[in-house]
Design a protein around this motif. Structure first.
Motif, short mmCIF file in Angstrom:
data_model
loop_
_atom_site.label_atom_id
_atom_site.label_comp_id
_atom_site.label_asym_id
_atom_site.label_seq_id
_atom_site.Cartn_x
_atom_site.Cartn_y
_atom_site.Cartn_z
N ASP A 36 31.31 92.29 37.08
CA ASP A 36 30.05 92.15 36.36
C ASP A 36 29.20 93.35 36.74
N SER A 40 30.38 96.56 31.91
CA SER A 40 30.91 95.35 31.28
C SER A 40 29.80 94.59 30.55
N ARG A 41 28.60 94.60 31.10
CA ARG A 41 27.49 93.92 30.40
C ARG A 41 27.13 94.63 29.11
N TRP A 43 29.22 96.31 27.22
CA TRP A 43 30.27 96.02 26.24
C TRP A 43 30.08 94.64 25.63
N SER A 44 29.67 93.68 26.45
CA SER A 44 29.40 92.34 25.92
C SER A 44 28.24 92.38 24.93
N GLY A 47 29.42 93.87 21.74
CA GLY A 47 30.22 92.92 21.00
C GLY A 47 29.38 91.92 20.23
N SER A 48 28.23 91.55 20.80
CA SER A 48 27.33 90.61 20.10
C SER A 48 26.69 91.25 18.88
N LYS A 133 38.18 92.52 25.81
CA LYS A 133 37.88 91.21 26.37
C LYS A 133 36.38 90.95 26.42
N PHE A 134 35.58 92.02 26.40
CA PHE A 134 34.13 91.88 26.37
C PHE A 134 33.60 91.94 24.94
N LEU A 135 34.19 92.78 24.11
CA LEU A 135 33.74 92.89 22.72
C LEU A 135 34.04 91.62 21.94
N TYR A 136 35.28 91.14 22.06
CA TYR A 136 35.73 89.95 21.33
C TYR A 136 36.48 89.04 22.30
N PRO A 137 35.73 88.32 23.15
CA PRO A 137 36.35 87.55 24.23
C PRO A 137 37.28 86.43 23.76
#
Length: 272
Positions: A36, A40-41, A43-44, A47-48, A133-137
């Motif tokens: 974390d 990685s944050r 990328w998440s 993704g949203s 895995k972060f863009l489209y978990p």
């Protein structure tokens, strides 16, 4: 404007467009896949903001070929753990997304003049799954990879992007994964970025904003600075392919414009 505000703007802009964006992510260390951290944050968060594509085509620094461009046509691409010396938790990671064999076979035809061939022996290497895995978990979007032909000079990889550009109108997200600067021979943990790393990163960002792809693909002109930034060009070539898939009317958004471990640029960018 903060990156959060920019991502909100990106999301609002994409709602009114049927054309998919193109994305380049600096993936850095495989450990980013299980940590974390700021990368990685981000990328998440990206993704949203991104739409849900029909398929994802990934150009990763970690699938290198010689003399041909391979396209993964498998129905269920395997998760490849192409590294060593990392924790068991990293080797346990799986990204069980389905493949997109029909679209992949169309890409083989689309790139026929670039000696493209279908391949069912690869899968998703860590350049792909560590960010997906972060863009489209949910791993619910069909994914396939495209190799980089290491025998071809820099303009070839821009041309690949230009040939793929039409996929954006068909719901395909084109995702590049590498690093704008990548010299593991000189890395220093927790160390200050090298001057040459910052210089190349700044040059790349400036020329990308100006759509000066000729400079970015001029190996001789970039000279020793390119050699320092990339002892091997594998992590640079996906960035050129993504630049080639952009249009002059696209907006350009930069993310993660920092240098990690002294000599790895995490700079990422989105055209939309």
């Amino acid at each position: 404007m903060s990156i959060v505000q920019q991502l909100r703007q990106l999301k609002d802009s994409l709602k009114s467009s049927d054309r998919m964006p193109v994305v380049f992510l600096g993936h850095g260390s495989p450990m980013n896949a299980i940590e974390d951290n700021e990368y990685s944050r981000s990328w998440s968060a990206l993704g949203s903001a991104l739409p849900h594509p029909q398929a994802i085509l990934v150009v990763s620094a970690h699938w290198m070929t010689r003399g041909s461009t391979l396209v993964d046509i498998s129905r269920m691409p395997k998760t490849i753990h192409d590294f060593y010396g990392f924790p068991d938790e990293l080797f346990a990671q799986q990204y069980p997304a389905p493949g997109a064999p029909d679209v992949a076979k169309e890409v083989v035809s689309l790139l026929a003049s670039h000696h493209a061939e279908g391949d069912d022996t690869w899968g998703l290497d860590h350049g792909a799954w560590s960010v997906l895995k972060f863009l489209y978990p949910g791993a619910d979007v069909p994914v396939f990879q495209l190799s980089i032909d290491m025998t071809k000079d820099l303009p070839h990889h821009l041309e690949i992007g230009q040939a793929l550009k039409e996929l954006r109108n068909r719901g395909v997200l084109i995702l590049g994964s590498g690093n704008v600067v990548h010299n593991l021979r000189t890395m220093r943990w927790g160390g200050k970025p090298y001057d040459w790393a910052e210089e190349f990163d700044d040059l790349f960002a400036d020329r990308l904003q100006m759509r000066d792809h000729a400079t970015l693909s001029d190996r001789q002109g970039l000279g020793n600075l390119l050699k320092m930034a990339h002892p091997s060009l594998d992590h640079y070539l996906p960035a050129l392919t993504i630049a080639g898939a952009s249009d002059k009317d696209d907006h350009l958004l930069f993310m993660n414009d920092s240098i990690d471990i002294g000599s790895v640029s995490m700079r990422s960018f989105v055209y939309y």
